[in-house]
Design an enzyme around this catalytic site. Sequence first.
Site, PDB file in Angstrom:
ATOM      1  N   HIS A  36       0.851  -1.195   0.000  1.00  0.00           N
ATOM      2  CA  HIS A  36       0.000   0.000   0.000  1.00  0.00           C
ATOM      3  C   HIS A  36       0.883   1.240   0.000  1.00  0.00           C
ATOM      4  CE1 HIS A  36       0.917  -0.668   4.325  1.00  0.00           C
ATOM      5  NE2 HIS A  36       1.231   0.592   4.195  1.00  0.00           N
ATOM      6  N   HIS A 119       5.680   6.424  -1.220  1.00  0.00           N
ATOM      7  CA  HIS A 119       6.359   5.209  -1.675  1.00  0.00           C
ATOM      8  C   HIS A 119       5.522   3.992  -1.294  1.00  0.00           C
ATOM      9  CE1 HIS A 119       7.495   5.521   2.565  1.00  0.00           C
ATOM     10  NE2 HIS A 119       7.523   4.194   2.532  1.00  0.00           N
TER      11      HIS A 119
HETATM   12  O1  3AM Z   1       4.094   2.081   4.068  1.00  0.00           O
HETATM   13  P1  3AM Z   1       5.327   1.999   4.892  1.00  0.00           P
HETATM   14  O2  3AM Z   1       5.943   0.660   4.904  1.00  0.00           O
HETATM   15  O3  3AM Z   1       6.291   3.091   4.615  1.00  0.00           O
HETATM   16  O4  3AM Z   1       6.528   1.161   8.149  1.00  0.00           O
HETATM   17  C1  3AM Z   1       5.152   1.203   8.449  1.00  0.00           C
HETATM   18  C2  3AM Z   1       4.292   1.328   7.226  1.00  0.00           C
HETATM   19  O5  3AM Z   1       4.864   2.302   6.365  1.00  0.00           O
HETATM   20  C3  3AM Z   1       4.816   2.489   9.127  1.00  0.00           C
HETATM   21  O6  3AM Z   1       3.423   2.601   8.977  1.00  0.00           O
HETATM   22  C4  3AM Z   1       3.026   1.946   7.798  1.00  0.00           C
HETATM   23  C5  3AM Z   1       1.943   0.948   8.092  1.00  0.00           C
HETATM   24  O7  3AM Z   1       2.358   0.055   9.090  1.00  0.00           O
HETATM   25  N1  3AM Z   1       5.216   2.511  10.519  1.00  0.00           N
HETATM   26  C6  3AM Z   1       5.150   1.491  11.387  1.00  0.00           C
HETATM   27  N2  3AM Z   1       5.629   1.888  12.595  1.00  0.00           N
HETATM   28  C7  3AM Z   1       6.006   3.178  12.450  1.00  0.00           C
HETATM   29  C8  3AM Z   1       6.556   4.162  13.313  1.00  0.00           C
HETATM   30  N3  3AM Z   1       6.831   3.884  14.593  1.00  0.00           N
HETATM   31  C9  3AM Z   1       5.733   3.589  11.122  1.00  0.00           C
HETATM   32  N4  3AM Z   1       5.992   4.812  10.659  1.00  0.00           N
HETATM   33  C10 3AM Z   1       6.539   5.683  11.525  1.00  0.00           C
HETATM   34  N5  3AM Z   1       6.801   5.378  12.817  1.00  0.00           N
END
Ligand code: 3AM
Length: 180
Positions: A36, A119
Amino acid sequence: MRAFIAIDLPEEVTAALVRLQSLLPAGRPVAEENLHLTLAFLGDQSEAVLAALHFELETIRVQPFALGFSGLGVFGGDRPRILFADVGTEPALADLHRRVTGALHRAGVAVQRARFHPHVTLARFGSRATPGTAARLHRFLSDHGDTPLPSFPVTGFGLYESTLHPSGARYNLLARYPLG
Ligand code: 3AM
């Protein structure tokens, strides 16, 4: 509960991303159903805050728009953490992100200040990433970094719950907000 806001991807896009993942020399690929484009990560929020946020997200009025990819990228440099498909600059996406940020603000959710870099995460490397991993990833990027990926229409976005499991995160759609 742990929550985030994201744009989901049509099957033709996830299929193309999964083909790329199958060529990866290292890392933990994100499961197809978890691919996503994150608009905002909310962290742990109470049901009351999420209810207020739901109300605010429902007021967002944006026309559907098209998005495309502009190649692959890595967060973390020599210690790669994340391989992602870069989403090209698109004013309509920036506008949607601004409106989502406004909704978060009105619902009382603390907004992260980091610049929005749209991204789709394809794989994670965790603490196992070594200079060898970085080198293999570098080779992967030079071989496959310009693989064409389909553009897609953004017709809505969703509020998701994320639960952490030993096998990886599981995402559950709480509400969807159609555009237009
Ligand atoms: O879509 P992406 O992969 O960039 O990495 C996690 C994911 O992002 C991010 O939230 C999205 C859905 O899980 N994520 C998880 N923990 C996080 C945190 N502590 C976070 N982003 C920022 N801080």
